[in-house]
Design an enzyme around this catalytic site. Structure first.
Site, short mmCIF file in Angstrom:
data_model
loop_
_atom_site.label_atom_id
_atom_site.label_comp_id
_atom_site.label_asym_id
_atom_site.label_seq_id
_atom_site.Cartn_x
_atom_site.Cartn_y
_atom_site.Cartn_z
N ASP A 86 -12.32 -0.93 -7.77
CA ASP A 86 -12.47 0.24 -8.64
C ASP A 86 -11.56 0.22 -9.87
O ASP A 86 -11.81 0.94 -10.83
CB ASP A 86 -12.17 1.53 -7.86
CG ASP A 86 -13.21 1.82 -6.78
OD1 ASP A 86 -14.13 0.99 -6.61
OD2 ASP A 86 -13.10 2.86 -6.12
N SER A 120 -7.95 -0.17 4.19
CA SER A 120 -9.40 -0.25 4.44
C SER A 120 -10.02 0.92 5.19
O SER A 120 -10.23 0.85 6.39
CB SER A 120 -9.70 -1.52 5.25
OG SER A 120 -9.87 -2.59 4.39
N ASN A 180 -15.80 -4.92 -2.53
CA ASN A 180 -15.78 -5.95 -1.50
C ASN A 180 -16.22 -7.31 -2.06
O ASN A 180 -15.63 -8.34 -1.74
CB ASN A 180 -16.68 -5.55 -0.33
CG ASN A 180 -15.93 -4.74 0.71
OD1 ASN A 180 -15.13 -5.28 1.47
ND2 ASN A 180 -16.16 -3.44 0.71
N CYS A 186 -16.60 6.75 1.58
CA CYS A 186 -18.01 7.16 1.54
C CYS A 186 -18.43 7.92 2.79
O CYS A 186 -19.46 8.57 2.82
CB CYS A 186 -18.92 5.94 1.43
SG CYS A 186 -18.42 4.80 0.16
N ARG A 230 -48.11 -1.69 -10.08
CA ARG A 230 -49.49 -1.67 -10.61
C ARG A 230 -49.64 -0.58 -11.67
O ARG A 230 -50.31 -0.77 -12.68
CB ARG A 230 -50.50 -1.46 -9.49
CG ARG A 230 -50.56 -2.64 -8.51
CD ARG A 230 -51.65 -2.47 -7.48
NE ARG A 230 -52.98 -2.53 -8.09
CZ ARG A 230 -54.11 -2.40 -7.42
NH1 ARG A 230 -54.09 -2.21 -6.11
NH2 ARG A 230 -55.28 -2.46 -8.03
N TYR A 244 -46.27 -5.36 5.59
CA TYR A 244 -47.14 -4.21 5.80
C TYR A 244 -47.56 -4.06 7.26
O TYR A 244 -48.03 -5.02 7.88
CB TYR A 244 -48.40 -4.30 4.94
CG TYR A 244 -49.56 -3.49 5.48
CD1 TYR A 244 -49.46 -2.10 5.55
CD2 TYR A 244 -50.71 -4.10 5.94
CE1 TYR A 244 -50.50 -1.34 6.06
CE2 TYR A 244 -51.77 -3.34 6.44
CZ TYR A 244 -51.66 -1.97 6.51
OH TYR A 244 -52.68 -1.23 7.03
N GLU A 269 0.87 -1.19 0.00
CA GLU A 269 0.00 0.00 0.00
C GLU A 269 0.89 1.23 0.00
O GLU A 269 1.72 1.39 0.89
CB GLU A 269 -0.90 -0.04 1.23
CG GLU A 269 -1.61 1.27 1.56
CD GLU A 269 -2.46 1.82 0.42
OE1 GLU A 269 -3.20 1.04 -0.21
OE2 GLU A 269 -2.36 3.05 0.15
N TRP A 280 -50.78 -1.56 0.20
CA TRP A 280 -49.95 -1.82 -0.97
C TRP A 280 -48.68 -1.00 -0.77
O TRP A 280 -48.73 0.23 -0.75
CB TRP A 280 -50.64 -1.36 -2.27
CG TRP A 280 -51.81 -2.18 -2.70
CD1 TRP A 280 -53.12 -1.87 -2.51
CD2 TRP A 280 -51.79 -3.43 -3.42
NE1 TRP A 280 -53.92 -2.85 -3.05
CE2 TRP A 280 -53.13 -3.82 -3.62
CE3 TRP A 280 -50.78 -4.25 -3.91
CZ2 TRP A 280 -53.49 -4.99 -4.28
CZ3 TRP A 280 -51.13 -5.41 -4.57
CH2 TRP A 280 -52.47 -5.78 -4.74
#
Lengths: 445, 445
Positions: free
Chosen positions: B280, B40, B302, B44, B439, B423, B34, B431
């Site tokens: 990447d 690591s 990963n 983000c 739908r 739900y 490295e 729904w």
């Protein structure tokens, strides 16, 4: 083509079909019979009304009789009860409850959406006025009154399932003292023990008294009699589930199945020509075990009724079956399940492995990350996912849908590890807990 | 069996393989090179550090060099840069940056996890010290210092993609004035216009200046030169995406593909025997279009690295491809996408239908229900889902995973309507918006 459709039952199982039938058959006559005052309301919303999150019982009404009349030209007859079906004559005997008269109504198609009835065991004192269900809008109004009354301070909930859990939270929010009485060794008996126990602990932390492995023997005014002594209560709530309301179908000679639910095929046809059924009154099939089941949930009712409506209207649709997916919130804790539990997998003959992982709802370093536990039930030989359960903080439980789709598609845990799921620190770790769980299951196999 | 594996790159693409190799090959020697100081870390997470949600840059470090040494017996060499690969001799030429010396290191297997480099267009002044990337931990430390300085009050973000959006929010949280400059007609160009426009509006409501259809021409101290004039700035951030860092692979003669990313097969093998690539720096395949793509995301890195590690360790695993699933949060607004947008579907040759619905994150009557918009791209002839996009309130965006699984399984919108999704009123309407969207798509077909 359908000429006159009679729908029995004004809630989702019956009424969700109406707009589909209207689409397929613009000229059909559609009559809907409802013995109560309301069409289409959300019984699932009652705990949030009782807990004070919703102000007004009216908010739970999804569609009113007039909505169906206006939108789908349905002749909705409120307070009209279907008391018998004459299959040979193709007629329903209807009781007009307001005018106290009976008449016969012809049909060429009949849709039974008679729903379910809360289970009321045959115990001494069960009909005393302080013993209540949590099902109708009338129940709801009554319970809210109790929740607001100063004189009512002790509530006993019989049954630690979803409804028991939700209504216990609601009364605790209102400041009442709540005791839950459960026959099993932990609440939420459809979950595996580690998760059920976690929820039991969370309830106790909220100040709810939970009595496990206790049977209710009966009721006296102000008292619940149990196998472990007496409990005082100004109000008793029954959260023992819902049975199919299939008396009308049975008397008409229709075939009944599991728990006396109406047997239907995948197009929602009953055993009689031109007679359909949908919703809590009818049977379904578990997609994993292949076995007939009775799953009285609003989601299932809406889907089955839609399928029935498309078919009655001359179209083609099938209802594939259910996974028994369910979700609930208990204060800050979310719980959900789908597919088979370890016990259900064993009963269905699967050789399975159960794995449990602890992860977090967001990247571990985010300040709002909360614990989240995922349990997977996996077929040993194939690695195929059979069931999943989640207990955790905000944002955890709806991930059950990811598992529900994976199970429906017959995915293995290796395939789940490879899924391209969404990641950003406010939403998950770089391996979503769904995939952390799948990786752990791979190790176990 | 692997004898000596050399890993080039200390982040996810390289290092996630280590534990898998160790499992399959307990006696193998594993050396990791490295060139920076860290292994690591979560790039983000940088916007949340800049925004003040996270306090300490150390929290972004997932695993330290010593963790890899202790857990997987990896010989991690920090500040050692691989400068050339001699494939014939099976040797890497390594520069020890601290001691300023070079040595050659033999391998029988080589894993390239060289990552990506932030795109820096060749513009006048791009190397001025006030122009920054958002990629390394050093960037992070520098940006936090800026965010806390009183003298810095104006930030210009070049590029309205995910990174641009997240870093714009972070600086706005700190009270700085932020301007975003975007070439497209709306931010988040990978989304369809209606959703990208909604996010653009939300940014403006937060007080962010958004300049659309503008190109940056260059930089002068304190000034950004654009096709629509000059913008003052104490700090400029480049959010123009990440290109594969594939120079080492190219110089070694490995085959390169899209955007010069290293070409790999589904086991992560490059065009040279015993040489692997992940993360990447390498190419992937879109599961819907079947086309080669470069998707520089931590989730993909990963997974690919895990697959490479299993294979290097003598096992068998394949990486099927990506959907381009992505998620982001902008203040109270969540956004996510998966699969193909309308434009991408057209480019891939699909005849598609795009439908959009507005729903709510919870049952409409719940007090915390927030608006949620779902857009679906569906193949017209088959009804197969090709892509999905979501913009909405808390709890909306992670539903993209439901679509990601459905697309992976090749489901049609009719199958999605029948899914047994969870739900309860605090989580969705009866729904789920996922199914409301399906739908609507059925109606459109």
């Amino acid at each position: 083509v359908v000429d006159r459709l009679v729908i029995v039952g004004g809630d989702a199982g019956g009424m969700a079909a109406a707009s589909q039938v209207r689409k397929g058959a613009p000229d059909a006559e559609i009559v809907a019979l409802e013995r109560g005052h309301w069409t289409s309301y959300s019984a699932c919303g009652i705990p949030y009304l009782v807990g004070g999150e919703i102000d007004d019982v009216e908010q739970l009404i999804a569609r009113r009789p007039q909505d169906f009349r206006d939108r789908d030209r349905v002749d909705v007859r409120i307070r009209h009860e279907a008391v018998a079906v004459d299959l040979a004559a193709r007629k329903v005997e209807v009781r007009d409850l307001e005018r106290d008269r009976t008449y016969r109504l012809g049909f060429d198609h009949l849709l039974l959406g008679t729903g379910g009835v809360p289970v009321r065991p045959n115990l001494a004192g069960i009909d005393l006025p302080f013993v209540h269900g949590v099902q109708t809008l009338d129940d709801a109004v009554h319970l809210v009154k109790h929740a607001q009354e100063v004189s009512c301070s002790r509530v006993v909930v019989v049954g630690g399932g979803y409804i028991g859990l939700e209504i216990a939270e609601a009364f605790t929010r209102r400041g009442l003292h709540v005791t839950v009485v459960e026959r099993n060794q932990y609440v939420l008996g459809l979950f595996d023990a580690p998760l059920g126990q976690r929820v039991t602990q969370a309830m106790r932390r909220e100040g709810i008294e939970v009595h496990l492995q206790v049977d209710v023997l009966g009721f006296r005014d102000g008292v619940v009699l149990t196998t472990q002594g007496e409990l005082e209560a100004e109000l008793v709530l029954l959260g023992l589930g819902v049975a199919p309301n299939s008396a009308l179908a049975r008397d008409a000679g229709l075939r009944l199945g599991v728990r006396d639910a109406v047997v239907v095929d995948r197009r929602q046809r009953t055993s009689a020509e031109g007679v359909w059924a949908a919703g809590d009154c009818c049977q379904s099939r578990n997609l994993v075990s292949g076995e007939p089941v009775h799953v009285p949930l609003g989601t299932v009712a809406n889907k089955q009724s839609r399928v029935a409506g498309i078919n009655i209207g001359g179209g083609y649709a099938t209802f594939p079956g259910v996974l028994g997916t369910a979700i609930s919130r208990f204060c800050a804790l979310e719980v959900a399940r789908t597919g088979l539990s370890t016990a259900e997998a064993a009963r269905a003959g699967f050789e399975s492995v159960t794995s449990v992982i602890d992860s977090t709802t967001q990247a571990g370093y985010m300040p709002d990350a909360e614990p989240m536990t995922v349990l997977l039930v996996v077929e040993r030989r194939t690695g195929r996912l059979l069931g999943a359960q989640i207990v955790g903080g905000a944002g955890s439980a709806k991930r059950i849908d990811t598992f529900a789709v994976a199970i429906t598609a017959g995915m293995t845990v290796e395939q789940i590890v490879q899924l391209d799921l969404a990641y950003a620190p406010p939403f998950s770790g770089v391996w979503d807990p769904v995939q952390v769980a799948a990786r752990e299951a791979i190790k176990q196999i």
